[in-house]
Design an enzyme around this catalytic site. Structure first.
Site, PDB file in Angstrom:
ATOM      1  NE  ARG A  33       2.465  -2.702  -1.575  1.00 12.34           N
ATOM      2  CZ  ARG A  33       3.603  -3.350  -1.428  1.00 12.34           C
ATOM      3  NH1 ARG A  33       3.749  -4.561  -1.910  1.00 12.34           N
ATOM      4  NH2 ARG A  33       4.624  -2.796  -0.817  1.00 12.34           N
ATOM      5  CG  ASN A  41       3.218  -1.436  -4.844  1.00 15.89           C
ATOM      6  OD1 ASN A  41       2.166  -0.865  -4.594  1.00 15.89           O
ATOM      7  ND2 ASN A  41       4.274  -1.312  -4.071  1.00 15.89           N
TER       8      ASN A  41
END
Length: 100
Positions: A24, A42
């Site tokens: 990320r 996520n």
């Protein structure tokens, strides 16, 4: 000379070893570098979901990036779905959704 850039939106779900490898954060940095708006998060099942929106060439570069991810990632599959652009600005990391 004036021209219009083609704005696009791609919705991705990335599977493999993509959590716990700074996916990320790396995605945020890459999107910012390419001038792409959207978000990444996520998923509870171990996958990563991302939306890239902006200039078609820049979004294409991000989709290509998502097939590799950061150095410690092992991307097995990337599902890509085109969606209508929403006019997003900026790129951010979203929290993991709660299922069940």
């Amino acid at each position: 000379m004036s021209y219009r850039r083609t704005m696009v939106r791609e919705h991705l779900v990335i599977s493999g070893r993509v959590q716990g490898v700074f996916f990320r954060d790396s995605c945020l940095r890459a999107a910012t570098r390419h001038g792409v708006a959207g978000w990444v998060r996520n998923l509870p099942d171990g996958r990563v979901e991302a939306v890239f929106e902006g200039d078609a060439d820049a979004v294409s570069r991000m989709v290509t990036w998502a097939h590799e991810g950061p150095r410690d990632a092992h991307v097995r599959h990337v599902e890509v779905r085109e969606e209508p652009p929403e006019g997003l600005t900026g790129f951010r990391i979203r929290s993991t959704p709660r299922f069940g």
